[in-house]
Design a protein around this motif. Structure first.
Motif, PDB file in Angstrom:
ATOM      1  N   GLY A  89       0.818  -1.208   0.000  1.00  0.00           N
ATOM      2  CA  GLY A  89       0.000   0.000   0.000  1.00  0.00           C
ATOM      3  C   GLY A  89       0.855   1.264   0.000  1.00  0.00           C
ATOM      4  O   GLY A  89       0.547   2.223  -0.693  1.00  0.00           O
TER       5      GLY A  89
ATOM      6  N   TYR B 109      -5.687  11.715   4.965  1.00  0.00           N
ATOM      7  CA  TYR B 109      -4.246  11.499   5.043  1.00  0.00           C
ATOM      8  C   TYR B 109      -3.538  12.682   5.719  1.00  0.00           C
ATOM      9  O   TYR B 109      -3.795  13.834   5.369  1.00  0.00           O
ATOM     10  CB  TYR B 109      -3.700  11.291   3.629  1.00  0.00           C
TER      11      TYR B 109
ATOM     12  N   PHE C  97      -6.486   5.286   4.129  1.00  0.00           N
ATOM     13  CA  PHE C  97      -5.146   4.669   4.183  1.00  0.00           C
ATOM     14  C   PHE C  97      -4.946   3.859   5.455  1.00  0.00           C
ATOM     15  O   PHE C  97      -4.133   2.949   5.500  1.00  0.00           O
ATOM     16  CB  PHE C  97      -4.059   5.759   4.060  1.00  0.00           C
TER      17      PHE C  97
ATOM     18  N   GLY D  29      -8.252   0.740   4.982  1.00  0.00           N
ATOM     19  CA  GLY D  29      -8.649   0.155   3.700  1.00  0.00           C
ATOM     20  C   GLY D  29     -10.120   0.349   3.394  1.00  0.00           C
ATOM     21  O   GLY D  29     -10.622  -0.112   2.361  1.00  0.00           O
TER      22      GLY D  29
ATOM     23  N   HIS E 207      -5.165   5.622  -2.787  1.00  0.00           N
ATOM     24  CA  HIS E 207      -5.224   4.170  -2.592  1.00  0.00           C
ATOM     25  C   HIS E 207      -6.287   3.466  -3.427  1.00  0.00           C
ATOM     26  O   HIS E 207      -6.424   2.248  -3.318  1.00  0.00           O
ATOM     27  CB  HIS E 207      -5.472   3.853  -1.107  1.00  0.00           C
ATOM     28  N   SER E 208      -7.037   4.201  -4.229  1.00  0.00           N
ATOM     29  CA  SER E 208      -8.116   3.500  -4.951  1.00  0.00           C
ATOM     30  C   SER E 208      -7.787   3.250  -6.411  1.00  0.00           C
ATOM     31  O   SER E 208      -8.136   2.197  -6.953  1.00  0.00           O
ATOM     32  CB  SER E 208      -9.422   4.302  -4.856  1.00  0.00           C
TER      33      SER E 208
ATOM     34  N   GLN F 230      -6.794  -0.094  -7.936  1.00  0.00           N
ATOM     35  CA  GLN F 230      -6.971  -1.185  -6.961  1.00  0.00           C
ATOM     36  C   GLN F 230      -8.213  -2.000  -7.336  1.00  0.00           C
ATOM     37  O   GLN F 230      -8.223  -3.224  -7.254  1.00  0.00           O
ATOM     38  CB  GLN F 230      -7.144  -0.617  -5.551  1.00  0.00           C
TER      39      GLN F 230
ATOM     40  N   THR G 132      -4.172  11.098  -7.338  1.00  0.00           N
ATOM     41  CA  THR G 132      -3.732   9.754  -6.967  1.00  0.00           C
ATOM     42  C   THR G 132      -2.239   9.584  -7.206  1.00  0.00           C
ATOM     43  O   THR G 132      -1.633  10.323  -7.988  1.00  0.00           O
ATOM     44  CB  THR G 132      -4.498   8.665  -7.749  1.00  0.00           C
TER      45      THR G 132
ATOM     46  N   LYS H 236       1.456   3.169  -6.366  1.00  0.00           N
ATOM     47  CA  LYS H 236       0.811   2.265  -5.415  1.00  0.00           C
ATOM     48  C   LYS H 236       0.140   1.143  -6.217  1.00  0.00           C
ATOM     49  O   LYS H 236       0.780   0.213  -6.661  1.00  0.00           O
ATOM     50  CB  LYS H 236      -0.186   3.014  -4.543  1.00  0.00           C
ATOM     51  N   TRP H 237      -1.153   1.276  -6.482  1.00  0.00           N
ATOM     52  CA  TRP H 237      -1.882   0.119  -7.027  1.00  0.00           C
ATOM     53  C   TRP H 237      -1.744  -0.049  -8.544  1.00  0.00           C
ATOM     54  O   TRP H 237      -2.000  -1.127  -9.064  1.00  0.00           O
ATOM     55  CB  TRP H 237      -3.340   0.167  -6.566  1.00  0.00           C
TER      56      TRP H 237
ATOM     57  N   LEU I  91      -6.842  -3.716   1.076  1.00  0.00           N
ATOM     58  CA  LEU I  91      -6.242  -3.406   2.382  1.00  0.00           C
ATOM     59  C   LEU I  91      -7.189  -3.786   3.515  1.00  0.00           C
ATOM     60  O   LEU I  91      -8.380  -3.483   3.445  1.00  0.00           O
ATOM     61  CB  LEU I  91      -5.966  -1.900   2.505  1.00  0.00           C
TER      62      LEU I  91
ATOM     63  N   ALA J 192      -1.622  -5.569   3.164  1.00  0.00           N
ATOM     64  CA  ALA J 192      -1.865  -5.194   1.765  1.00  0.00           C
ATOM     65  C   ALA J 192      -1.055  -6.087   0.826  1.00  0.00           C
ATOM     66  O   ALA J 192       0.117  -5.804   0.538  1.00  0.00           O
ATOM     67  CB  ALA J 192      -1.505  -3.723   1.555  1.00  0.00           C
TER      68      ALA J 192
END
Ligand SMILES: Cc1ncc(COP(=O)(O)O)c(C=O)c1O
Length: 432
Positions: free
Chosen positions: A70, A156, A211, A214, A239-240, A243, A258, A262-263, A365, A404
């Motif tokens: 993550g 965040y 974050f 999840g 985080h989306s 994902q 974004t 990450k994803w 997550l 994650a």
């Protein structure tokens, strides 16, 4: 009649693993492109043969079980290869190749990102991370003393710090709506946010995926409620994005930021900023741009000389994700979590800060806690004793380990994690 599963099997049979591992870094993406389309591909979430081949796309350290994908994710070998290639090409003649050849190539990356998000390329800027994307909006929005920004207690920290700096500098007011943990009643949260709106509320800022836990937030409902009241929404999609599948229309947001490291598994130092076309001119960029660019999304890319190789290598990451399919990715994440959560939820010392019973709430997550343990110590013990990497989370409302996995994570990895956690939960292992 040939079933979907048979189709998948046929495609798999055409891809001997030994051939793939010996071939180019791009071999897995090429193989994925021969598969039936994502949504018609049947359920491969638990098909270890399928995922064994996907794992070949990554060159990760298999002596460690990495369950912190993550924070930042490894890139597929094809992405790293492209990054190396573009860097080497640039350095043959930087002053010409960087600006005349490498920078124009990012237009296909922009198109790829726009297509994934279901928007026009003229609404997408390529940035270095979610922080840069979101701060462009947060600092670039004109707000007067006393204007209110509405966010949540689970947003965040860096993004909250950004608003708090505007509180000190510009005298705006920041209001944080508490998020229940685990979130069982999404409609109640939307109501709480609506109730916190006043005549001074100028913008709502909310994470798509929290974050800490999840938790997938009811962002579409929040944005639509805000739109009815004439208030724009900033969605923190760090985080989306990539994902699980969704588009801008489903979120109905005005602003979205974004990270792509990450994803999406893009190179480290990549992000995306989306601004609805008619709002671009309202936002000042973090770094100055000429007035001729006022309504141009590319004003947010006026950051001076930077390595084009990094954002150009995103092309490979986009290709990998589109070929693998976001539905398949999301189904795999949920399956990997089911392997360990089904075992641990039988233990009364174990609790989950994410509602794992409802897929609308959770995907890649999950936050878990074992009663009477210190998550920091547990995380250290998991790494030192079992070579399992997790991240300890401490929030004023809860604490736990954030888990994650990735698309390269194996079923055995999750079983190893479940074994280690069970030994702590049932008291056979001591972590102090
Ligand atoms: C919800 C959220 N927003 C923003 C960020 C910032 O991302 P980055 O450090 O890639 O800029 C993160 C990082 O983990 C995050 O989880």
């Amino acid at each position: 009649m040939t079933s979907r599963r048979d189709l998948m099997r046929t495609a798999l049979a055409a891809a001997p693993i030994t051939m793939l591992s010996a071939a180019s870094a791009r071999a897995v993406t090429s193989w994925l492109q021969t598969l039936p389309p994502d949504k018609t591909a049947g359920n491969v979430a638990a098909d270890e043969d399928f995922w064994r081949t996907v794992q070949e796309a990554f060159a990760v350290d298999r002596t460690v079980v990495n369950l912190n994908n993550g924070g930042v994710s490894p890139s597929p070998r094809a992405v790293q290869d492209a990054l190396r290639r573009f860097t080497e090409e640039t350095n043959r003649l930087p002053a010409k190749i960087l600006w005349q050849e490498m920078e124009p190539k990012q237009e296909s990356v922009r198109q790829g990102l726009a297509s994934l998000f279901g928007v026009a390329p003229t609404e997408v800027a390529i940035t270095r991370n979610a922080s840069e994307s979101l701060q462009n909006i947060q600092f670039g929005m004109t707000l007067q003393k006393g204007d209110e920004v509405l966010t949540t207690t689970h947003d965040y920290p860096r993004m909250l710090t950004t608003w708090e700096q505007r509180v000190r500098r510009d005298g705006i007011v920041l209001k944080k709506v508490p998020v229940p943990t685990p979130l069982k009643d999404a409609a109640a949260l939307v109501r709480s946010i609506e109730e916190a709106i006043t005549s001074r509320t100028k913008v709502i800022h909310v994470s798509h995926v929290v974050f800490l836990t999840g938790q997938i937030m009811p962002v579409g409902e929040i944005c639509r409620m805000a739109r009815r009241r004439g208030i724009p929404c900033i969605v923190d999609g760090a985080h989306s994005f990539a994902q699980f599948p969704f588009t801008r229309d489903e979120l109905d947001c005005d602003f979205f930021g974004t990270s792509l490291h990450k994803w999406l598994c893009g190179p480290i130092g990549t992000g995306m900023l989306y601004i609805r076309k008619d709002r671009i001119a309202d936002i000042w960029p973090l770094m100055a741009a000429p007035a001729t660019m006022d309504a141009d999304i590319k004003k947010f890319e006026e950051i001076g000389t930077h390595p084009a190789a990094i954002h150009n290598a995103l092309g490979e990451a986009i290709d990998f994700n589109v070929s693998l399919g976001l539905d398949r990715k999301a189904a795999r994440y949920r399956y990997l979590h089911s392997i360990w959560t089904e075992r641990l939820q039988r233990n009364e010392r174990v609790s989950f800060m994410t509602d794992i019973t409802n897929p609308a709430n959770q995907c890649a997550l999950v936050l878990v806690h074992i009663k009477d343990t210190d998550p920091g110590k547990l995380s250290t013990w998991l790494y030192d004793k079992h070579r399992i990497l997790t991240v300890a989370i401490a929030h004023e409302d809860f604490k736990g380990l954030r888990i994650a996995p990735s698309v390269y994570t194996t079923r055995r990895d999750m079983e190893r994690f479940a074994d280690a956690m069970e030994s702590v939960a049932n008291g056979t292992a001591k972590i102090d």
